[in-house]
Scaffold this motif. Structure first.
Motif, short mmCIF file in Angstrom:
data_model
loop_
_atom_site.label_atom_id
_atom_site.label_comp_id
_atom_site.label_asym_id
_atom_site.label_seq_id
_atom_site.Cartn_x
_atom_site.Cartn_y
_atom_site.Cartn_z
N TYR A 62 0.64 -1.16 -0.04
CA TYR A 62 -0.02 -0.13 -0.05
C TYR A 62 0.82 1.10 0.01
O TYR A 62 0.30 2.27 -0.42
N GLU A 63 2.24 1.35 0.43
CA GLU A 63 2.89 2.35 0.59
C GLU A 63 3.21 3.09 -0.67
O GLU A 63 3.42 4.40 -0.69
N TYR A 64 3.28 2.21 -1.78
CA TYR A 64 3.60 3.08 -3.06
C TYR A 64 2.29 4.02 -3.50
O TYR A 64 2.91 5.04 -3.98
N ARG A 65 1.46 3.82 -3.01
CA ARG A 65 0.20 4.87 -3.31
C ARG A 65 0.44 5.96 -2.69
O ARG A 65 0.34 7.11 -3.13
N TYR A 66 1.13 5.67 -1.52
CA TYR A 66 1.35 7.25 -0.76
C TYR A 66 2.24 7.88 -1.22
O TYR A 66 2.60 9.22 -1.33
#
Length: 252
Positions: free
Chosen positions: A39-43
């Motif tokens: 999920y971190e890549y979206r941030y």
């Protein structure tokens, strides 16, 4: 009518063009990255988008900013209760608070490109036409997001307000904080002086952001303290803006 010169219109138009270009270019990347398990890549992409628009507003429109109270942000995630005057603070708060999610109206998810990206994040979308159901949804989703380590950002007045105005503060932020046992961080700012609501025009100036100390207690205590802190700082910040500023009093 706004007393803005040709330069204001030109710079505002250039900013809109850059904003549109950046959003359109990043949308397919967000949609692709959302397929990945991490999920971190979206941030990373969302923060790049926010940082790019703040840079564009500064470079093209002369919107500078100063922030006081960053040291008040605790390591523990919690809830942010913020004044809401424009789109500018939604960008900055996303950069100031890690893994931030917003409580927002469902209609925003339907906006082409921008809404498509919003839907790929874990924001708390509510139906404001059904207040009771919206409150229950906020509490349920809010608890889940807090347990996941997110900061939950709430605009307690429910909508953008023009500089110098205020609306009734909703109590959902304090109720969620008491139930989850997390701190509430109040935020005051005057972004509407430079980036007015419902306006195409952007005015040069300094946006002053004030971040308050974490608040704890019962729901009623938190809400009362947050409103008092925010509005007292709003009075001080607003008083520091020249009365002749073109954004003041220009909107209904």
């Amino acid at each position: 009518m706004d007393k803005a010169g040709f330069g204001i219109y030109l710079r505002s138009a250039l900013f809109l063009a850059v904003q549109t270009m950046i959003t359109v270019l990043l949308t397919p990347l967000v949609l692709l990255v959302s397929l990945l398990p991490r999920y971190e890549y979206r941030y990373l992409l969302a923060r790049l988008w926010a940082r790019s628009l703040i840079w564009a507003a500064s470079t093209l429109c002369g919107i500078r900013y100063e922030i006081q109270g960053i040291e008040n942000i605790p390591e523990q995630n919690g809830i942010v209760l913020s004044k809401h005057q424009s789109a500018w603070e939604t960008l900055m708060l996303f950069l100031l608070f890690p893994k931030a999610v917003y409580v927002l109206k469902q209609e925003l998810l339907k906006i082409p490109f921008f809404g498509w990206c919003l839907a790929r994040y874990r924001h708390i979308a509510i139906d404001r036409s059904q207040p009771r159901a919206a409150m229950l949804s906020l509490q349920k989703q809010g608890l889940a997001r807090l347990k996941e380590g997110h900061w939950v950002i709430i605009f307690p007045e429910g909508t953008r307000v023009a500089p110098g105005e205020r609306r009734r503060y909703a109590g959902s932020g304090g109720a969620l904080a008491e139930r989850a046992g997390v701190p509430v961080v109040p935020v005051a700012h005057n972004a509407g002086e430079c980036w007015p609501r419902r306006s195409f025009l952007k005015y040069p100036g300094v946006i002053r952001v004030r971040i308050g100390p974490p608040l704890f207690g019962s729901a009623s205590e938190i809400n009362c303290k947050a409103e008092q802190w925010i509005e007292s700082w709003m009075a001080e910040i607003t008083a520091s803006v020249p009365q002749g500023h073109p954004a003041r009093g220009s909107l209904v």
